[in-house]
Design a protein around this motif. Structure first.
Motif, mmCIF file in Angstrom:
data_model
loop_
_atom_site.group_PDB
_atom_site.id
_atom_site.type_symbol
_atom_site.label_atom_id
_atom_site.label_comp_id
_atom_site.label_asym_id
_atom_site.label_seq_id
_atom_site.Cartn_x
_atom_site.Cartn_y
_atom_site.Cartn_z
ATOM 1 N N GLU A 55 2.762 2.504 -2.046
ATOM 2 C CA GLU A 55 2.735 3.580 -3.369
ATOM 3 C C GLU A 55 1.520 4.520 -3.201
ATOM 4 O O GLU A 55 1.558 5.602 -3.498
ATOM 5 N N LYS A 56 0.510 3.656 -2.842
ATOM 6 C CA LYS A 56 -0.878 4.614 -2.715
ATOM 7 C C LYS A 56 -0.908 5.784 -1.620
ATOM 8 O O LYS A 56 -0.998 6.913 -1.848
ATOM 9 N N GLN A 60 -2.944 4.222 9.347
ATOM 10 C CA GLN A 60 -3.079 3.346 8.215
ATOM 11 C C GLN A 60 -2.367 2.028 8.497
ATOM 12 O O GLN A 60 -2.765 0.902 8.180
ATOM 13 N N ARG A 68 1.250 8.539 -2.831
ATOM 14 C CA ARG A 68 0.833 9.453 -4.029
ATOM 15 C C ARG A 68 -0.333 10.405 -3.008
ATOM 16 O O ARG A 68 -0.161 11.451 -3.465
ATOM 17 N N ALA A 69 -0.880 9.935 -2.152
ATOM 18 C CA ALA A 69 -1.864 10.680 -1.622
ATOM 19 C C ALA A 69 -1.088 11.787 -0.651
ATOM 20 O O ALA A 69 -1.498 12.958 -0.645
ATOM 21 N N GLN A 91 0.925 -1.130 -0.009
ATOM 22 C CA GLN A 91 0.205 -0.215 -0.081
ATOM 23 C C GLN A 91 0.816 1.233 -0.086
ATOM 24 O O GLN A 91 0.328 2.333 -0.003
#
Lengths: 172, 360
Positions: free
Chosen positions: B191-192, B248, B195-196, B189
């Motif tokens: 990479e996600k 997260q 980006r965010a 996760q």
């Protein structure tokens, strides 16, 4: 085979090639992977080196001067070309020299265009003090030249007072 | 002599965090400052660089925070010493490769370091173990104010502290947290998240800053913008992002344990086995093993004291530190052997992991 391109920032071989066309002017930048990453070019949400120099939408102002003019800083001799190459500036006065290039770029890379953080008390105090002193010394010179000796004496006392009281020491 | 004193003291990095906040290893704030009326280091001529060093070095060294600290010109340092300082985050790679007239002052407890003639005339850095922005800010702000008594800073009331690179102008502040995010990495996760987070003006880098990889699942997360907000606002914004990332990571941990505990137990169990028995270990493998054991400590599979061993591994298994421990320059093969031997010793007395999930 053509010779492999070298990175514009270091001597590594370039693998990232960025081309931007702004006002019919072609800007090409060749970078190695690590420099590209540093400059945020491989990151689609980052700002690119080219953004630093020409920001789409803002370039219409003085495009010819920007691309052909080649500004030079009076204080330190830093050139626009150098700035374009490194993305860095030569001295504090460069911020004024390259203000037209910088201000759209700053707006793009930061949350605002005005400093809202810490103010170095001493630097500001010193500057106020020096500005005031310079202005009084100018007044004094003028008064003497114009032979207004009463004024001159008054200004001289003011200067002495200023030097005594506001000599950058503990404020507050 | 320098190296001895560095190893004598504990470092904020190696004595890192506690169970209270397992995710944030350390907090760091650095301020970029320049002297007025002198070109920035990258453009200054040799005599100007010399002048800056001669002005700044004694001013910094005489700070009370630097009492009995280390003061050095980069030219005086050996390659190994420079490498060790980089591995400890006390100087940057840029400074270690600096041509001439660059210097560094490091406090005795290694929590403060001030670099001179790096990209800017002064780079003032404070490192605190764990998640402690407030203390880090108070400390770096105090040092900055004391230095300002002695030195005349380049400052504009419009755009703040003037820095060599316009990306630092304004506060000149980069605040960062070193975060250990194994579950986000294992569940792909990251990479996600990157980006965010990028969209919020927050940068994510590897353990050793720009361009370094994320071995050991350690990420440096920092503010990207320095102008238009006060230092407190920047730290507040960064903190809220960090808290989201911590949440997260914690969610990802729970999910992994729920869905496929054996997969995780297998990874952690194998890491323990390798650390006890291997005879060749690269620094990157070592980082990944340390990360898994640290994850295990968080899950109470290993005793809490193991945390300190793995936190030290992150730094002390780097090539420069290994060569220092070996007492001589050795090639990478020998380093891998030496590293594995060191870790076999460290893990000899660590009990094997307990493979049950602790419910909170």
């Amino acid at each position: 085979m053509a010779k492999p391109l070298k990175c514009d920032l270091c001597d590594e071989s370039a693998t990232v090639h960025l081309t931007q066309i702004v006002n019919n002017q072609i800007h090409k930048i060749d970078l190695c992977e690590s420099c590209a990453e540093q400059k945020g070019i491989t990151d689609p949400n980052g700002y690119s080196l080219a953004d630093l120099l020409v920001k789409p939408g803002q370039e219409a102002e003085e495009p010819l001067e920007v691309t052909a003019g080649g500004l030079v800083c009076d204080e330190c001799g830093y050139t626009q070309r150098e700035f374009k190459k490194t993305g860095r500036l030569g001295c504090e006065s460069c911020y004024a020299t390259f203000a037209n290039l910088l201000s759209p770029a700053l707006a793009g890379m930061h949350k605002g265009e005005r400093h809202k953080g810490k103010v170095p008390a001493r630097a500001v105090e010193r500057k106020t003090y020096e500005d005031r002193l310079n202005s009084l010394e100018g007044d004094l010179q003028l008064a003497i030249e114009e032979e207004h000796y009463e004024d001159a004496a008054r200004v001289r006392d003011e200067i002495l007072d200023l030097k005594k009281s506001t000599k950058p020491e503990e404020s507050e | 002599m320098l190296i001895k004193s560095i190893f004598g003291g504990k470092s904020e990095m190696t004595e890192a965090s506690s169970k209270k906040c397992p995710v944030v290893l350390m907090t760091r704030i650095r301020l970029a400052r320049n002297l007025s009326d002198t070109p920035f280091p990258g453009w200054a001529k040799a005599p100007q660089r010399k002048g800056v060093l001669e002005t700044c070095l004694p001013a910094v060294a005489s700070l009370t925070q630097m009492k009995r600290g280390i003061t050095a010109e980069v030219e005086e340092l050996s390659d190994l010493e420079k490498q060790i300082l980089v591995e400890r985050h006390l100087i940057s790679r840029e400074l270690s490769g600096s041509p001439e007239k660059a210097g560094v002052v490091i406090s005795k407890d290694q929590s403060v370091s001030v670099m001179i003639n790096e990209e800017d005339h002064l780079r003032i850095q404070v490192i605190k173990s764990g998640y402690r922005f407030k203390q880090a800010w108070n400390s770096v702000n105090g040092i900055d104010s004391s230095l300002e008594d002695e030195l005349d800073y380049a400052f504009s009331s419009q755009i703040g502290f003037l820095t060599a690179c316009p990306t630092n102008v304004g506060t000149g502040m980069r605040a960062s947290a070193m975060m250990h995010l194994p579950a986000l990495v294992i569940s792909s996760q990251m990479e996600k998240v990157v980006r965010a987070v990028n969209q919020l003006g927050i940068a994510v880098r590897g353990l050793f800053g720009e361009g370094s990889d994320a071995s050991g699942s350690i990420f440096q997360i920092s503010n990207q913008t320095t102008l238009g907000e006060s230092e407190q606002e920047i730290i507040k914004r960064l903190s809220s992002v960090l808290r989201t990332i911590i949440d997260q990571e914690m969610n990802a941990r729970e999910k992994i344990l729920e869905k496929d505990p054996n997969k995780l137990f297998d990874k952690i169990g194998r890491a323990y086995g390798i650390l006890q028995n291997s005879h060749l270990l690269t620094s990157s493998e070592c980082m990944n093993l340390a990360s898994l054991v640290r994850f295990g400590v968080d899950l109470e599979m290993f005793p809490e004291k193991t945390r300190n061993i793995v936190d030290r591994m992150f730094i002390e298994c780097q090539p420069g530190h290994i060569q220092h421990h070996a007492g001589k320059a050795i090639d990478s093969n020998e380093r891998d052997a030496f590293r594995s031997q060191y870790l076999r010793n460290q893990f000899e007395s660590i009990d094997k992991p307990v493979f049950t999930i602790q419910e909170d």
